[in-house]
Design a protein around this motif. Structure first.
Motif, mmCIF file in Angstrom:
data_model
loop_
_atom_site.group_PDB
_atom_site.id
_atom_site.type_symbol
_atom_site.label_atom_id
_atom_site.label_comp_id
_atom_site.label_asym_id
_atom_site.label_seq_id
_atom_site.Cartn_x
_atom_site.Cartn_y
_atom_site.Cartn_z
ATOM 1 N N ILE A 18 30.046 37.786 42.942
ATOM 2 C CA ILE A 18 29.072 37.638 44.030
ATOM 3 C C ILE A 18 29.778 37.757 45.383
ATOM 4 O O ILE A 18 29.278 38.399 46.303
ATOM 5 C CB ILE A 18 28.310 36.304 43.901
ATOM 6 N N GLY A 19 30.963 37.168 45.474
ATOM 7 C CA GLY A 19 31.721 37.266 46.722
ATOM 8 C C GLY A 19 32.040 38.714 47.073
ATOM 9 O O GLY A 19 32.044 39.091 48.245
ATOM 10 N N VAL A 22 29.863 41.011 49.388
ATOM 11 C CA VAL A 22 30.029 41.011 50.848
ATOM 12 C C VAL A 22 30.799 42.256 51.320
ATOM 13 O O VAL A 22 30.263 43.045 52.098
ATOM 14 C CB VAL A 22 30.695 39.697 51.329
ATOM 15 N N PHE A 33 25.332 41.138 54.104
ATOM 16 C CA PHE A 33 24.696 40.591 52.900
ATOM 17 C C PHE A 33 23.614 39.599 53.312
ATOM 18 O O PHE A 33 23.863 38.672 54.073
ATOM 19 C CB PHE A 33 25.773 39.911 52.049
ATOM 20 N N CYS A 146 19.101 32.796 54.217
ATOM 21 C CA CYS A 146 19.018 31.966 53.014
ATOM 22 C C CYS A 146 20.416 31.702 52.482
ATOM 23 O O CYS A 146 21.396 31.759 53.212
ATOM 24 C CB CYS A 146 18.145 32.638 51.960
ATOM 25 N N THR A 147 20.494 31.430 51.197
ATOM 26 C CA THR A 147 21.778 31.125 50.579
ATOM 27 C C THR A 147 22.744 32.304 50.719
ATOM 28 O O THR A 147 23.939 32.105 50.906
ATOM 29 C CB THR A 147 21.582 30.808 49.087
ATOM 30 N N GLY A 149 22.520 34.991 53.099
ATOM 31 C CA GLY A 149 22.805 35.307 54.498
ATOM 32 C C GLY A 149 23.600 34.235 55.224
ATOM 33 O O GLY A 149 24.502 34.535 56.002
ATOM 34 N N HIS A 150 23.246 32.970 54.990
ATOM 35 C CA HIS A 150 23.961 31.885 55.662
ATOM 36 C C HIS A 150 25.116 31.360 54.807
ATOM 37 O O HIS A 150 26.265 31.361 55.219
ATOM 38 C CB HIS A 150 23.010 30.712 55.967
ATOM 39 N N SER A 151 24.788 30.883 53.575
ATOM 40 C CA SER A 151 25.784 30.137 52.802
ATOM 41 C C SER A 151 26.917 31.021 52.311
ATOM 42 O O SER A 151 28.041 30.556 52.157
ATOM 43 C CB SER A 151 25.118 29.436 51.613
ATOM 44 N N ILE A 152 26.652 32.301 52.040
ATOM 45 C CA ILE A 152 27.748 33.159 51.584
ATOM 46 C C ILE A 152 28.242 34.049 52.737
ATOM 47 O O ILE A 152 29.369 33.916 53.185
ATOM 48 C CB ILE A 152 27.331 33.968 50.341
ATOM 49 N N MET A 153 27.366 34.915 53.243
ATOM 50 C CA MET A 153 27.796 35.831 54.317
ATOM 51 C C MET A 153 28.215 35.062 55.576
ATOM 52 O O MET A 153 29.273 35.319 56.155
ATOM 53 C CB MET A 153 26.647 36.793 54.637
ATOM 54 N N LEU A 155 29.061 31.792 56.040
ATOM 55 C CA LEU A 155 30.257 30.957 55.876
ATOM 56 C C LEU A 155 31.502 31.831 55.743
ATOM 57 O O LEU A 155 32.550 31.524 56.308
ATOM 58 C CB LEU A 155 30.121 30.040 54.653
ATOM 59 N N ALA A 156 31.372 32.949 55.006
ATOM 60 C CA ALA A 156 32.519 33.839 54.844
ATOM 61 C C ALA A 156 32.963 34.402 56.193
ATOM 62 O O ALA A 156 34.135 34.683 56.401
ATOM 63 C CB ALA A 156 32.182 34.979 53.887
ATOM 64 N N ASN A 157 32.015 34.525 57.123
ATOM 65 C CA ASN A 157 32.332 35.030 58.468
ATOM 66 C C ASN A 157 32.567 33.883 59.457
ATOM 67 O O ASN A 157 32.550 34.075 60.665
ATOM 68 C CB ASN A 157 31.200 35.946 58.947
ATOM 69 N N PHE B 36 24.161 43.004 41.061
ATOM 70 C CA PHE B 36 23.978 41.644 41.538
ATOM 71 C C PHE B 36 22.960 40.894 40.669
ATOM 72 O O PHE B 36 23.170 39.729 40.298
ATOM 73 C CB PHE B 36 23.487 41.739 42.983
ATOM 74 N N ALA B 69 32.427 32.378 45.696
ATOM 75 C CA ALA B 69 31.857 33.534 46.401
ATOM 76 C C ALA B 69 32.208 33.478 47.886
ATOM 77 O O ALA B 69 32.566 34.496 48.485
ATOM 78 C CB ALA B 69 30.344 33.583 46.208
ATOM 79 N N VAL B 70 32.110 32.284 48.481
ATOM 80 C CA VAL B 70 32.427 32.146 49.910
ATOM 81 C C VAL B 70 33.900 32.493 50.156
ATOM 82 O O VAL B 70 34.225 33.242 51.084
ATOM 83 C CB VAL B 70 32.122 30.710 50.413
ATOM 84 N N VAL B 72 35.958 34.341 48.312
ATOM 85 C CA VAL B 72 36.202 35.782 48.115
ATOM 86 C C VAL B 72 35.646 36.574 49.301
ATOM 87 O O VAL B 72 36.302 37.496 49.804
ATOM 88 C CB VAL B 72 35.578 36.259 46.782
ATOM 89 N N GLY B 73 34.459 36.190 49.776
ATOM 90 C CA GLY B 73 33.862 36.866 50.930
ATOM 91 C C GLY B 73 34.716 36.693 52.175
ATOM 92 O O GLY B 73 34.935 37.633 52.951
ATOM 93 N N MET B 74 35.241 35.468 52.358
ATOM 94 C CA MET B 74 36.072 35.149 53.518
ATOM 95 C C MET B 74 37.347 35.990 53.523
ATOM 96 O O MET B 74 37.710 36.589 54.534
ATOM 97 C CB MET B 74 36.449 33.664 53.428
ATOM 98 N N ILE B 77 36.502 39.653 54.321
ATOM 99 C CA ILE B 77 36.253 39.916 55.742
ATOM 100 C C ILE B 77 37.551 39.853 56.536
ATOM 101 O O ILE B 77 37.810 40.681 57.411
ATOM 102 C CB ILE B 77 35.202 38.917 56.294
ATOM 103 N N LYS B 98 26.266 34.727 64.438
ATOM 104 C CA LYS B 98 24.957 34.072 64.416
ATOM 105 C C LYS B 98 24.928 33.046 65.539
ATOM 106 O O LYS B 98 25.898 32.336 65.753
ATOM 107 C CB LYS B 98 24.731 33.393 63.068
ATOM 108 N N PHE B 111 13.453 25.001 53.644
ATOM 109 C CA PHE B 111 13.888 25.860 52.540
ATOM 110 C C PHE B 111 14.507 25.020 51.429
ATOM 111 O O PHE B 111 14.230 25.247 50.247
ATOM 112 C CB PHE B 111 14.884 26.922 53.018
#
Lengths: 189, 159
Positions: A18-19, A22, A33, A146-147, A149-153, A155-157, B36, B69-70, B72-74, B77, B98, B111
């Motif tokens: 999933i990561g 991104v 994402f 959502c999870t 856009g915010h929690s993964i994308m 936070l990763a950014n 996905f 996931a966070v 790996v994404g981090m 990037i 953001k 949510f």
């Protein structure tokens, strides 16, 4: 190999895959994402009603609709061709708590006594599908993501607003689980 | 900057606008989506039971998936920025920051309430429908309605 794929995948495999979505979306076409935006594009495409929020060129964002259509197809492929058909192995304590609340069916990914098509026109359907879905759609747009856009994308950014949003998602979920659900299950008997 | 402008700013990050909008240009996103969707189901994160487990703190599974996931994404990037990795069509990767507004708190809480009830964030809704839970089509339609109602009343909501 297929036998291994048919087993449920462990968290570290799923998390890595999933990561990697991104960088995949960024490198394929510079796309951030995010999934809840697709709901906005559907509104803009089908019922913009001259509202400023839906007055934009949604066709430029059509990649997002292809992406979510893919998720639906992927869900079908995984369920029909890549599953071993066994119930989800959830923690014993959660199962006991859910049985106490009144959940009966533990055979699939979701309890069919709540999310089966037979429940659509019942009080259960109204609460779990209609109210629940409304809060997901309204809440994610209000929060701007959502999870994914915010929690993964986000936070990763390293975006602070995304951390705040994620903390609020979790607080809402805990309140819902521990306060709302017992009331809801009492209501639907 | 009012809230509508903030939202439009989000879209400016979607580059590759020089590319023609065609069915074939978008097939790659369909394929990423399929991949996905398969991961979603195979990791059982589209399961209402797994979401319950997470909010009852009785299993590490969901925390492990999202946390990994966070990270790996981090790292991805970071590497893209450090080595200035370009997109397939040779563009510079653009990441839009953001900006904070109170919607992240109020909307986030709303949510969250819905997440534990439906057992789904927007992504898993699509995977659940594909997985045969056709009643979730109602959830999806209602989520679209929720998005529309937000668009209708956004000016009156605190941001």
């Amino acid at each position: 190999m297929l036998e291994i794929i048919k087993q449920p995948w462990p968290w570290y495999v799923a998390g890595v895959l999933i990561g990697l979505i991104v960088p995949a979306l960024l490198l394929i076409g510079n796309k951030p994402f995010g999934i809840s935006s697709s709901l906005r594009h559907m509104c803009a495409a089908c019922l913009p009603a001259k509202l400023p929020f839906f007055s934009y060129n949604w066709k430029k964002e059509v990649w997002n609709l292809f992406f979510v259509a893919g998720i639906l197809v992927g869900g079908f492929i995984a369920t029909v061709y890549l599953s071993n058909g066994e119930p989800v192995q959830i923690a014993a304590s959660t199962k006991a708590q859910l049985i106490a609340l009144g959940v009966k069916d533990f055979s699939g990914l979701m309890p069919s006594d709540i999310f089966g098509t037979a429940q659509i026109f019942s009080l259960k359907g109204l609460i779990f599908l209609v109210f629940g879905g409304f809060m997901v759609g309204f809440g994610t747009r209000y929060a701007g993501g959502c999870t994914s856009g915010h929690s993964i994308m986000g936070l990763a950014n390293l975006q602070l607003p995304s951390l705040i949003a994620t903390i609020c998602f979790m607080i809402g979920g805990f309140i819902s689980t521990w306060v709302l659900l017992p009331i809801i299950f009492k209501l639907i008997g | 900057m009012d809230i509508k402008d903030k939202y439009d700013a989000e879209f400016d990050s979607s580059n590759d606008n020089n590319q023609p909008i065609s069915f074939f240009a978008n097939i790659k996103y369909l394929l990423v989506g399929i991949f996905f969707g398969i991961v979603f189901v195979k990791a059982e994160i589209v399961s209402w039971f797994r979401i319950q487990e997470m909010f009852r703190l009785s299993a590490f599974h969901m925390y492990g998936v999202i946390g990994t996931a966070v990270i790996v994404g981090m790292i991805s990037i970071y590497l893209i920025k450090k080595f200035n990795v370009k997109t397939l069509s040779g563009e510079k990767v653009v990441l839009q920051p953001k900006s904070f507004h109170k919607g992240q708190i109020y909307g986030g809480l709303i949510f969250g309430l819905g997440w534990a009830i439906t057992g789904a964030c927007p992504g898993p809704l699509f995977a659940q429908i594909g997985g045969g839970f056709l009643a979730v089509i109602i959830t999806l339609l209602s989520a679209i309605a929720g998005t529309w109602v937000y668009g209708k009343f956004m000016e009156k909501l605190p941001h």
